[in-house]
Design a protein around this motif. Sequence first.
Motif, PDB file in Angstrom:
ATOM      1  N   LYS A   1      22.052  43.941  46.250  1.00  0.00           N
ATOM      2  CA  LYS A   1      23.183  44.687  46.813  1.00  0.00           C
ATOM      3  C   LYS A   1      24.466  44.150  46.229  1.00  0.00           C
ATOM      4  N   PHE A  36      31.953  44.145  47.611  1.00  0.00           N
ATOM      5  CA  PHE A  36      33.372  44.212  47.232  1.00  0.00           C
ATOM      6  C   PHE A  36      33.586  45.001  45.945  1.00  0.00           C
ATOM      7  N   LYS A  40      36.702  48.006  50.803  1.00  0.00           N
ATOM      8  CA  LYS A  40      36.027  46.794  51.255  1.00  0.00           C
ATOM      9  C   LYS A  40      36.842  45.551  50.914  1.00  0.00           C
ATOM     10  N   SER A  52      26.265  38.877  53.362  1.00  0.00           N
ATOM     11  CA  SER A  52      26.140  39.472  54.711  1.00  0.00           C
ATOM     12  C   SER A  52      24.980  40.459  54.832  1.00  0.00           C
TER      13      SER A  52
HETATM   14  C1  OOG Z   1      30.225  41.352  52.594  1.00  0.00           C
HETATM   15  C2  OOG Z   1      29.379  42.427  51.976  1.00  0.00           C
HETATM   16  C3  OOG Z   1      30.174  43.450  51.167  1.00  0.00           C
HETATM   17  C4  OOG Z   1      29.991  45.837  50.253  1.00  0.00           C
HETATM   18  O1  OOG Z   1      29.348  46.903  50.252  1.00  0.00           O
HETATM   19  O2  OOG Z   1      31.109  45.736  49.742  1.00  0.00           O
HETATM   20  C5  OOG Z   1      29.382  44.674  50.937  1.00  0.00           C
HETATM   21  C6  OOG Z   1      30.880  41.778  53.905  1.00  0.00           C
HETATM   22  O3  OOG Z   1      31.640  42.731  53.929  1.00  0.00           O
HETATM   23  O4  OOG Z   1      30.623  41.086  54.903  1.00  0.00           O
HETATM   24  O5  OOG Z   1      28.224  44.783  51.307  1.00  0.00           O
END
Ligand code: OOG
Length: 259
Positions: free
Chosen positions: A61, A64, A69, A160
């Motif tokens: 995945k 950012f 985001k 995350s």
């Molecule tokens: C981190 C993961 C970022 C995205 O799609 O940008 C993410 C977070 O936002 O905690 O998955």
Amino acid sequence: MTDDASVAAFARTLDEAARSSATTGLLTADVPDLTLDAAYRVQRAGIARRLARGETVIGAKMGFTSRAKMAQMGIDDVIWGLLTDAMQVEDGATLDTSALIHPRIEPEIAFLIGEPLSGRVSPAAAVRAVAGIAVAYEVIDSRYADFRFTLPDVVADNASACAFGIGPWHAPDRVAGENLGMVMEVDGRTVATGSSAAILGNPVRSLAAAARLAEGAGSPLRPGDIVLAGAATAAVPLTPGAHVRVVAAELGRVEVTTR
Ligand code: OOG
Ligand code: MG
């Protein structure tokens, strides 16, 4: 201090936080100069714990990759995390959120890899390795309080990653994937709208970035792997008893119900 023993200890702390639905302190509170490299070692050690429990890596995945985001989380470097089979939720299935900490959901574009992909490739070359494209959602659940972290902290926490679902795959030659309107609805109410173009201008750029990170990690993307290109909008809190639907023009929809 980022010798192998500390890396393993950090991975264990994050893993236990996830498994006990409790947040944990920032790694950078203990090690203010934690490098990105060390953070990725912690991430891989966390994945190794999942593999030891019988899970399998099924892709990656990206994080950012959109301004929405970056602005929401205050981080503007593209990162990645790894996806395991235990994180995948069947389209339309129910996700139990009772054991999660503070889940959020976000609309994404997913790619299915058809040819091995790794290294510095152009977006056009990345597209040639794609076997399918789909609308997707990702459920993120930071193991840190209030979803507040620095770049190395979130990398160590596998970006995350928590759960994800994917809609029907489409042939990449029929759908280019750039500039598709996207809508996320909760209980029939629109909570986020955007475009796949929010993902680095075109989600295939995110795929090219994934190929670069795959080379750095020494683990090329393999046929059958899934790559989540990153959220097109900011994430929204995911509550129990919700029905979420993410729609992307030309790609259809993907749905999840929570309990
Ligand atoms: C981190 C993961 C970022 C995205 O799609 O940008 C993410 C977070 O936002 O905690 O998955
Ligand atoms: Mg995401």
